[in-house]
Design an enzyme around this catalytic site. Structure first.
Site, PDB file in Angstrom:
ATOM      1  NE  ARG A  32      -4.660   1.512   1.716  1.00  0.00           N
ATOM      2  CZ  ARG A  32      -4.427   2.157   0.591  1.00  0.00           C
ATOM      3  NH1 ARG A  32      -5.311   2.064  -0.397  1.00  0.00           N
ATOM      4  NH2 ARG A  32      -3.350   2.894   0.433  1.00  0.00           N
TER       5      ARG A  32
ATOM      6  CB  CYS B 157      -1.000  -0.027   1.148  1.00  0.00           C
ATOM      7  SG  CYS B 157      -0.293   0.050   2.799  1.00  0.00           S
TER       8      CYS B 157
HETATM    9  P1  4NP Z   1      -1.876   2.939   3.966  1.00  0.00           P
HETATM   10  O1  4NP Z   1      -2.437   4.360   4.456  1.00  0.00           O
HETATM   11  O2  4NP Z   1      -1.282   3.171   2.593  1.00  0.00           O
HETATM   12  O3  4NP Z   1      -3.076   2.042   3.909  1.00  0.00           O
HETATM   13  O4  4NP Z   1      -0.852   2.517   5.002  1.00  0.00           O
HETATM   14  C1  4NP Z   1      -1.642   5.509   4.527  1.00  0.00           C
HETATM   15  C2  4NP Z   1      -0.794   5.678   5.601  1.00  0.00           C
HETATM   16  C3  4NP Z   1      -0.021   6.824   5.692  1.00  0.00           C
HETATM   17  C4  4NP Z   1      -0.114   7.799   4.693  1.00  0.00           C
HETATM   18  C5  4NP Z   1      -0.945   7.609   3.612  1.00  0.00           C
HETATM   19  C6  4NP Z   1      -1.707   6.464   3.520  1.00  0.00           C
HETATM   20  N1  4NP Z   1       0.650   9.001   4.800  1.00  0.00           N
HETATM   21  O5  4NP Z   1       0.528   9.859   3.915  1.00  0.00           O
HETATM   22  O6  4NP Z   1       1.454   9.133   5.737  1.00  0.00           O
END
Ligand code: 4NP
Length: 157
Positions: free
Chosen positions: A14, A8
């Site tokens: 996710r 992700c």
């Molecule tokens: P993930 O969600 O891709 O599902 O882990 C996110 C976690 C952190 C960030 C963006 C999406 N961020 O911009 O820090």
């Protein structure tokens, strides 16, 4: 050993949720000696961190172990090491495709491509939506189908 890598953006919401859920299903199916799971992010902002509080809470609710999971960034060696690279959304898919070379032999798909009614859909990012329960349902169904797919393809079930 068959190796699956979930990808992700941040590797805190996710993909670590998918890692914990698929590992749980693999253990329940008695396939821990056959299939290994890991996860990584395309971004590096959260490297070394445990999963997001929302991911940890929903996993705890379903009694799924997430101990030891720490964020890391995807690297080109992953494309030689893992046979299945599973992206959570189309943006992750685009970022992952930057690593493709002529030597890339792994299967690269989006998780919801394994769920007929959600084929081609993104797993919404709960970092922005805050809806970890919705993501759990989608990821759980995706992992169920993915395990059945790998099991059949690799002659494990
Ligand atoms: P993930 O969600 O891709 O599902 O882990 C996110 C976690 C952190 C960030 C963006 C999406 N961020 O911009 O820090």
């Amino acid at each position: 050993m068959i190796k699956v890598l979930f990808v992700c953006l941040g590797n805190i919401c996710r993909s670590p949720m998918a890692e914990a859920i698929l590992r749980h299903k693999i253990n329940e199916a008695g396939l821990a000696d056959n299939i290994q799971v890991d996860s990584a992010g395309t971004g590096d902002w959260h490297v070394g961190q445990p999963p997001h509080k929302g991911t940890r809470q929903i996993l705890k609710q379903y009694r799924i172990d997430d101990s030891g999971i720490r964020a890391r960034q995807i690297r080109k060696e992953d494309f030689n090491e893992f046979q299945y690279i599973i992206a959570m959304d189309s943006s992750n898919m685009k970022n992952v495709s930057k690593f493709f070379t002529n030597d890339t032999h792994c299967e690269i798909k989006m998780l919801l491509d394994f769920v007929p009614k959600h084929k081609g859909s993104d797993v919404p990012d709960p970092y922005y939506t805050g809806n970890f329960a919705e993501v759990y349902e989608l990821v759980n169904e995706g992992c169920e189908r993915l395990l059945a797919y790998i099991g059949e393809k690799e002659n494990l079930i």
